[in-house]
Every structure is written in C-alpha cells, then in structure tokens.
Design an enzyme around this catalytic site. Sequence first.
Site, PDB file in Angstrom:
ATOM      1  N   HIS A   1      64.875  33.780  57.028  1.00 18.78           N
ATOM      2  CA  HIS A   1      65.665  32.464  56.860  1.00 18.78           C
ATOM      3  C   HIS A   1      66.080  31.487  58.265  1.00 18.78           C
ATOM      4  O   HIS A   1      66.952  31.046  58.118  1.00 18.78           O
ATOM      5  CB  HIS A   1      67.257  33.655  56.339  1.00 18.78           C
ATOM      6  CG  HIS A   1      67.431  34.815  57.360  1.00 18.78           C
ATOM      7  ND1 HIS A   1      66.996  36.292  56.986  1.00 18.78           N
ATOM      8  CD2 HIS A   1      68.839  34.992  57.801  1.00 18.78           C
ATOM      9  CE1 HIS A   1      67.733  37.135  58.123  1.00 18.78           C
ATOM     10  NE2 HIS A   1      68.785  35.988  58.586  1.00 18.78           N
TER      11      HIS A   1
ATOM     12  N   PHE B   1      74.644  38.074  48.910  1.00 14.10           N
ATOM     13  CA  PHE B   1      74.854  38.825  49.814  1.00 14.10           C
ATOM     14  C   PHE B   1      76.462  38.922  49.941  1.00 14.10           C
ATOM     15  O   PHE B   1      77.546  38.280  50.302  1.00 14.10           O
ATOM     16  CB  PHE B   1      74.757  38.199  51.461  1.00 14.10           C
ATOM     17  CG  PHE B   1      73.067  38.500  51.633  1.00 14.10           C
ATOM     18  CD1 PHE B   1      72.465  39.478  53.214  1.00 14.10           C
ATOM     19  CD2 PHE B   1      72.368  37.451  50.719  1.00 14.10           C
ATOM     20  CE1 PHE B   1      71.364  39.713  52.904  1.00 14.10           C
ATOM     21  CE2 PHE B   1      70.795  37.998  51.333  1.00 14.10           C
ATOM     22  CZ  PHE B   1      70.246  39.174  52.395  1.00 14.10           C
TER      23      PHE B   1
ATOM     24  N   CYS C   1      74.980  50.460  69.167  1.00 15.31           N
ATOM     25  CA  CYS C   1      74.068  49.274  68.708  1.00 15.31           C
ATOM     26  C   CYS C   1      73.975  47.582  69.472  1.00 15.31           C
ATOM     27  O   CYS C   1      75.600  47.541  68.763  1.00 15.31           O
ATOM     28  CB  CYS C   1      73.738  48.676  67.306  1.00 15.31           C
ATOM     29  SG  CYS C   1      72.854  47.328  66.262  1.00 15.31           S
TER      30      CYS C   1
ATOM     31  N   GLU D   1      71.362  47.065  52.718  1.00 14.04           N
ATOM     32  CA  GLU D   1      71.474  47.747  54.184  1.00 14.04           C
ATOM     33  C   GLU D   1      71.890  48.319  54.716  1.00 14.04           C
ATOM     34  O   GLU D   1      72.946  48.220  55.596  1.00 14.04           O
ATOM     35  CB  GLU D   1      70.782  46.158  54.724  1.00 14.04           C
ATOM     36  CG  GLU D   1      70.372  45.472  53.850  1.00 14.04           C
ATOM     37  CD  GLU D   1      69.343  43.622  54.705  1.00 14.04           C
ATOM     38  OE1 GLU D   1      70.061  43.687  55.484  1.00 14.04           O
ATOM     39  OE2 GLU D   1      68.382  43.894  53.641  1.00 14.04           O
TER      40      GLU D   1
ATOM     41  N   CYS E   1      73.060  43.399  67.738  1.00 15.40           N
ATOM     42  CA  CYS E   1      73.593  42.979  66.238  1.00 15.40           C
ATOM     43  C   CYS E   1      73.568  41.610  66.533  1.00 15.40           C
ATOM     44  O   CYS E   1      73.881  41.426  67.308  1.00 15.40           O
ATOM     45  CB  CYS E   1      74.811  43.378  65.982  1.00 15.40           C
ATOM     46  SG  CYS E   1      75.438  42.954  64.214  1.00 15.40           S
ATOM     47  N   ASP E   2      73.414  40.604  65.283  1.00 22.15           N
ATOM     48  CA  ASP E   2      73.664  39.424  65.431  1.00 22.15           C
ATOM     49  C   ASP E   2      74.296  39.044  64.492  1.00 22.15           C
ATOM     50  O   ASP E   2      74.086  38.039  63.896  1.00 22.15           O
ATOM     51  CB  ASP E   2      72.137  38.607  65.394  1.00 22.15           C
ATOM     52  CG  ASP E   2      71.523  39.268  64.125  1.00 22.15           C
ATOM     53  OD1 ASP E   2      72.167  39.414  62.875  1.00 22.15           O
ATOM     54  OD2 ASP E   2      70.151  38.781  63.663  1.00 22.15           O
ATOM     55  N   THR E   3      75.171  39.692  63.960  1.00 17.15           N
ATOM     56  CA  THR E   3      75.934  39.127  62.325  1.00 17.15           C
ATOM     57  C   THR E   3      77.935  39.286  63.122  1.00 17.15           C
ATOM     58  O   THR E   3      78.320  40.242  63.604  1.00 17.15           O
ATOM     59  CB  THR E   3      75.401  40.344  61.446  1.00 17.15           C
ATOM     60  OG1 THR E   3      74.427  40.387  61.383  1.00 17.15           O
ATOM     61  CG2 THR E   3      76.540  40.625  60.232  1.00 17.15           C
TER      62      THR E   3
ATOM     63  N   CYS F   1      81.601  48.569  61.256  1.00 16.37           N
ATOM     64  CA  CYS F   1      80.325  49.080  61.061  1.00 16.37           C
ATOM     65  C   CYS F   1      81.002  50.120  62.325  1.00 16.37           C
ATOM     66  O   CYS F   1      81.726  50.349  63.323  1.00 16.37           O
ATOM     67  CB  CYS F   1      79.496  48.664  62.400  1.00 16.37           C
ATOM     68  SG  CYS F   1      78.172  49.452  62.188  1.00 16.37           S
TER      69      CYS F   1
END
Length: 215
Positions: free
Chosen positions: A209, A27, A48, A121, A51-53, A33
């Site tokens: 994951h 990855f 958005c 992605e 987002c969990d990132t 973003c």
Amino acid sequence: AIMSYSVKEVYCTLQGEGFHTGRTAVFVRFTGCNLWTGREQDRNEAVCTFCDTDFVGTDGPGGGKFATAEALAKHVRHIWNETAGDAGRAFVVCTGGEPLLQIDSSLIDALHDKNCEIAVETNGTIAAPVGLDWVCVSPKSDAPLVQKSGDELKLVWYQIKAPPSRFETLLFDHFYLQPMDGPSAQRFTKEATEYCLKHPKWRLSLQTHKMLGIP
C-alpha cells in the site's frame, strides 16, 4: 456486555500486506493500544517503538464513537457498499491500535449479521474471542504472547527481542516476515529476503500500500 466502540477511522482500500495482499477490504482502525499511548513523547519508552499508525482519537475519516455493535456494523457495511457495491460478503480488517481491547461477541455477531468476513490484526497479547474468521498475530518485542495460534503470524523484521526462531513452532498456517519501515527499510528488506531464502517456512510480506500510495 454493552459498551461503546471508539474508532479512529473506517475506509475501503486494498489490504497491503500479508496473506490477503491485494484484496479489497474495509479497514476498521480501533482507537487505543496496550503497548504504546500513541503519543510521540512516549514512543521511546513504549514496548513497541516502531508503530507507523495514528490510532489516537476518533477524528479520522469514517471514525467516531459508536454506542452499539449494531451501529458500528451498519456503518462498516455502508462504507463497503459505497466503494465495492452491495454484492456479497464484505471483507473487514479490524486493526488499531489493538483491536482486541474492544472487539467482543456482540460486534462479531453484528458484523456477521451484515454478511461480513472478520479479520483481525492483533499484537497477540490478548486472547482472541471466538467467531473471528481470520486471526493475524504480529508479535511485538518481548510483550507476553497470549494468542499462540491463528491463521497468520506476521513478524516485523528486525526486533532484537523477537527473532523469528521464537515463533516458528507456534500453531499458525502462514508465517510472514515484514521489513520494518523507517530509515533502515532497505537494509531490513535485504535481510528479511535472505532469511526467507534460508528458512522457507517464512514468506516475505511487503507493505504494498505504501508503494501504491493508497491508505
């Protein structure tokens, strides 16, 4: 165009979701973003909001600033080799943030030269450059969708402004619904399951994951 690349983290794991679930992958998480700053205080105002990132900065494992496409491609291949050995093609998942803010033809060529298969992605608001091996689009709310074709459309359920019916006629080979994580995860999983049962064009994607406790 010569530019430097800002990368939050680079690590080897199993792809947890969508078509390539269970597949060994490197990855490459790009910083930045165009739908959210990444700062919590801005989350509620963002296009958005779920987002969990963490995609802010370049301080994650394997992250950094890379002056050239060659330098980044070499780094990516090294991370793959460390875990998966030097055999054959490396499967590289470019994500973010929004990876298409930075990915250009120089990087695509450099990764291909290092025998890498390149998946992205993307939120679909930027047209994908030519040469990518796998394009996964994950539309966000009412953000303008520019990239309307690809290999995989992975829609997070449920977004009021992004119902599945809006996307099902687009030119993708695979359509996935993925329950949104968070306090309503159980309800969203049940709803997405029921939707897929009634609309077999859509398949269910789970974030395996997270179940496995891997990055």
